[in-house]
Design an enzyme around this catalytic site. Structure first.
Site, short mmCIF file in Angstrom:
data_model
loop_
_atom_site.label_atom_id
_atom_site.label_comp_id
_atom_site.label_asym_id
_atom_site.label_seq_id
_atom_site.Cartn_x
_atom_site.Cartn_y
_atom_site.Cartn_z
N HIS A 286 0.85 -1.20 0.00
CA HIS A 286 0.00 0.00 0.00
C HIS A 286 0.89 1.24 0.00
CE1 HIS A 286 -3.43 2.48 0.60
NE2 HIS A 286 -3.75 2.21 1.86
N HIS B 77 -2.14 -2.29 -9.66
CA HIS B 77 -3.14 -1.63 -8.79
C HIS B 77 -4.40 -2.48 -8.77
CE1 HIS B 77 -5.70 1.43 -7.04
NE2 HIS B 77 -4.60 2.04 -6.69
N ASP C 82 2.89 5.48 -6.74
CA ASP C 82 4.11 5.37 -5.93
C ASP C 82 5.37 5.28 -6.77
OD1 ASP C 82 1.93 3.59 -4.06
OD2 ASP C 82 3.07 5.22 -3.16
C1 SDX Z 1 -1.34 2.08 -3.42
O1 SDX Z 1 -6.09 0.81 -3.23
C2 SDX Z 1 -5.56 1.93 -3.50
O2 SDX Z 1 -6.19 2.83 -4.01
C3 SDX Z 1 -4.12 2.07 -3.12
C4 SDX Z 1 -3.45 3.38 -3.51
C5 SDX Z 1 -4.06 4.55 -2.77
O3 SDX Z 1 -3.92 5.68 -3.26
O4 SDX Z 1 -4.60 4.34 -1.67
O5 SDX Z 1 -3.58 3.60 -4.90
C6 SDX Z 1 -1.98 3.39 -3.15
O6 SDX Z 1 -1.31 1.26 -2.56
C7 SDX Z 1 -0.79 1.81 -4.79
C8 SDX Z 1 -0.20 0.37 -4.92
C9 SDX Z 1 1.20 0.39 -4.37
N1 SDX Z 1 1.72 -0.99 -4.22
C10 SDX Z 1 2.70 -1.42 -5.04
O7 SDX Z 1 3.18 -0.75 -5.96
C11 SDX Z 1 3.22 -2.80 -4.66
C12 SDX Z 1 3.37 -3.65 -5.94
N2 SDX Z 1 2.05 -3.93 -6.47
C13 SDX Z 1 1.35 -5.02 -5.94
O8 SDX Z 1 1.77 -5.79 -4.94
C14 SDX Z 1 -0.07 -5.23 -6.46
O9 SDX Z 1 -0.11 -4.84 -7.77
C15 SDX Z 1 -1.17 -4.54 -5.66
C16 SDX Z 1 -1.10 -4.91 -4.22
C17 SDX Z 1 -1.03 -3.06 -5.81
C18 SDX Z 1 -2.52 -4.97 -6.22
O10 SDX Z 1 -2.63 -6.32 -5.98
P1 SDX Z 1 -3.99 -7.14 -6.37
O11 SDX Z 1 -5.00 -6.26 -6.99
O12 SDX Z 1 -4.40 -7.93 -5.19
O13 SDX Z 1 -3.48 -8.06 -7.53
P2 SDX Z 1 -2.72 -9.42 -7.32
O14 SDX Z 1 -1.73 -9.28 -6.21
O15 SDX Z 1 -3.73 -10.50 -7.23
O16 SDX Z 1 -1.90 -9.52 -8.70
C19 SDX Z 1 -2.58 -9.90 -9.89
C20 SDX Z 1 -1.50 -10.57 -10.73
C21 SDX Z 1 -0.73 -11.64 -9.96
O17 SDX Z 1 -0.29 -12.62 -10.89
P3 SDX Z 1 -1.16 -14.02 -11.00
O18 SDX Z 1 -1.18 -14.62 -9.60
O19 SDX Z 1 -2.53 -13.59 -11.47
O20 SDX Z 1 -0.38 -14.83 -11.99
O21 SDX Z 1 -0.51 -9.60 -11.13
C22 SDX Z 1 0.75 -9.94 -10.56
C23 SDX Z 1 0.49 -10.91 -9.42
O22 SDX Z 1 1.61 -11.78 -9.25
N3 SDX Z 1 1.31 -8.68 -10.04
C24 SDX Z 1 2.57 -8.32 -10.17
C25 SDX Z 1 2.65 -7.04 -9.58
N4 SDX Z 1 1.46 -6.69 -9.09
C26 SDX Z 1 0.62 -7.71 -9.38
N5 SDX Z 1 3.65 -8.93 -10.73
C27 SDX Z 1 4.82 -8.24 -10.68
N6 SDX Z 1 4.98 -7.01 -10.13
C28 SDX Z 1 3.91 -6.39 -9.58
N7 SDX Z 1 4.06 -5.17 -9.02
#
Ligand code: SDX
Length: 428
Positions: free
Chosen positions: A265, A306, A363
């Site tokens: 997050h 996201h 971010d």
């Molecule tokens: C913020 O909610 C909000 O609005 C948050 C926010 C706000 O203003 O409040 O926008 C702020 O939190 C932005 C996000 C910051 N976090 C990151 O940058 C961390 C890296 N990103 C992730 O961990 C992930 O993308 C999330 C947590 C942001 C979202 O995760 P989801 O929606 O639960 O998606 P998921 O984890 O189920 O991923 C879906 C797929 C997966 O692959 P499969 O299992 O389907 O094969 O996408 C892949 C994940 O492995 N994936 C990534 C990835 N993010 C998702 N693979 C590589 N790198 C990534 N960053």
């Protein structure tokens, strides 16, 4: 008001007629409140398809990359308003006129100092305590200073809490930084604007005058605006759930700070810069993209992906422009920006990221700007928390102002043991 109905039938028998409710924009919602009576719960870990509340504050369309606060587009607010105007808009629903803005700014200025006793809370932390740990503890401690004169069901008293929190967050955040580097705390100056005052409290020292750079202050203010609110994200949902029990708003905001700290997050901006430093050079970008795609490797590209945006995060677009403006105006050549640009290019062209709709999020660029304006990495999430504070408090206030507000109490799908006979220890 139900516009149409969904019938839930199981094995051919209709078990529930569920009203479908329309909002002013976005998905219609299926009202499942009567489902419990029919003997069923919905199951939605991570709340992928759950509307937890009704709100008028922020609208996001993840497919179209739209973000609006009270109907105003984020890029207009970021470029044409300042953070205090955005605070007013989030709290009151309308853009202030000049008189309203000046009055609001005056009120905030009257609350920028903290009680001198609050200073002592910092001295309980170890010198290397993470500033987020200090922010979480000290904001929670504010509860003890205002608990008595606070009726959360009185709108004017809720608004006074909002004013106090908006005004004091920068002061407390800067104190956390000063404590972590062993410098004296700096009192706020009400002749400065919100961003200038924060930079003054962060970087000025008693030994010499400090002049705030207009470029840096403008970038700081824009970063505040771009992080101000974002619908029902994890930390805002945390604040709403804590507030639903009637908890003190300062304690609720401390809960929001704690939730935001996670690297999935708000901690992602700090994690993103750590990742860029670890990658270090352009020739290692492909290696890290491969790691991010490798299912057996827990590594993820911080700053990408996201839950809601399956298109470019509109904040990232503004942040990217600001990033280039700031580096150009400050004459900074940052090799990490080169690595970031290369990472962005590879990720946006790579089938894995395209298929999973993983775009740079807010971010990804904020860390590079914050580094460029001299903010230490361990303060990145503190700044995110300072910005999001107004969103948290606006949602808290909206929830408590809604008729029929109930304590949040989700249920579960139970998969544990049931009806076991307990054998006393003496017989086991
Ligand atoms: C913020 O909610 C909000 O609005 C948050 C926010 C706000 O203003 O409040 O926008 C702020 O939190 C932005 C996000 C910051 N976090 C990151 O940058 C961390 C890296 N990103 C992730 O961990 C992930 O993308 C999330 C947590 C942001 C979202 O995760 P989801 O929606 O639960 O998606 P998921 O984890 O189920 O991923 C879906 C797929 C997966 O692959 P499969 O299992 O389907 O094969 O996408 C892949 C994940 O492995 N994936 C990534 C990835 N993010 C998702 N693979 C590589 N790198 C990534 N960053």
């Amino acid at each position: 008001m139900a516009d149409s109905k969904a019938s839930l039938s199981i094995d051919g028998n209709v078990v529930a007629e569920l009203p479908i409710l329309k909002g002013s924009a976005g998905n219609d919602v299926i009202d499942i409140r009567t489902l419990g009576a029919a003997g069923y719960f919905t199951y939605d870990p991570g709340f992928m398809a759950t509307a937890s509340c009704e709100s008028e504050i922020t609208f996001i369309d993840g497919d179209k990359g739209i973000l609006q606060h009270r109907g105003y587009a984020i890029d207009s607010l970021a470029k044409q308003a300042d953070y205090l105007e955005v605070c007013y808009i989030l709290l009151h629903g309308e853009a202030p006129n000049r008189t309203q803005y000046d009055e609001f700014k005056g009120i905030i200025n009257n609350h920028t100092m903290v009680h001198e006793k609050l200073v002592h809370f910092f001295h309980g932390f170890l010198p290397d305590a993470h500033p987020m740990a200090m922010l979480c503890g000290v904001v929670g401690a504010l509860s003890s200073f205002y608990h008595s004169d606070l009726d959360i069901h009185a709108p004017d008293q809720r608004m006074r809490s909002a004013h106090r929190l908006i005004a004091k967050m920068p002061t407390i955040a800067a104190m956390a930084y000063k404590y972590s580097i062993g410098q004296p705390f700096v009192y706020p100056r009400n002749d400065l604007n919100y961003a200038e005052n924060f930079l003054h409290m962060m970087f000025s020292v008693p030994a010499e005058p400090y002049v705030v750079s207009p470029t840096v202050a403008r970038a700081m203010d824009r970063i505040f605006t771009l992080h101000a609110d974002h619908e029902q994200n994890a930390s805002t949902s945390t604040v709403r759930l804590a507030g639903s029990s009637g908890a003190n708003p300062y304690a609720c905001i401390a809960a929001g700070v704690a939730s935001l700290w996670g690297p999935a997050h708000g901690g992602a901006n700090e994690a993103c810069l750590t990742m860029l430093n670890e990658i270090g050079s352009l020739d290692r970008v492909d290696e890290y993209v491969a790691k991010a795609k490798d299912k057996s490797d827990p590594f993820r590209l911080m700053g990408f992906g996201h839950r809601v945006y399956k298109n470019f995060d509109p904040r990232a677009t503004v942040m990217r422009e600001t990033c280039h403006e700031v580096l150009k105006e400050l004459g900074i050549q940052d090799p990490l920006l080169d690595v970031a640009m290369a990472l962005e290019k590879v990720a946006l062209e790579d089938p894995y990221f395209i298929e999973k709709k993983l775009y740079p999020n807010v971010d990804f660029y904020s860390g590079i700007i914050l580094k460029a304006i001299g903010i230490p990495t361990n303060m990145f999430t503190v700044i995110f928390a300072m910005s999001r504070n107004v969103g948290w408090i606006a949602h808290w206030d909206e929830m408590l102002g809604q008729p029929g507000q109930k304590i949040g109490r989700p249920r579960q799908k139970y998969t544990g043991e049931i009806n076991r006979k307990f054998i006393p220890l003496s017989e086991r």
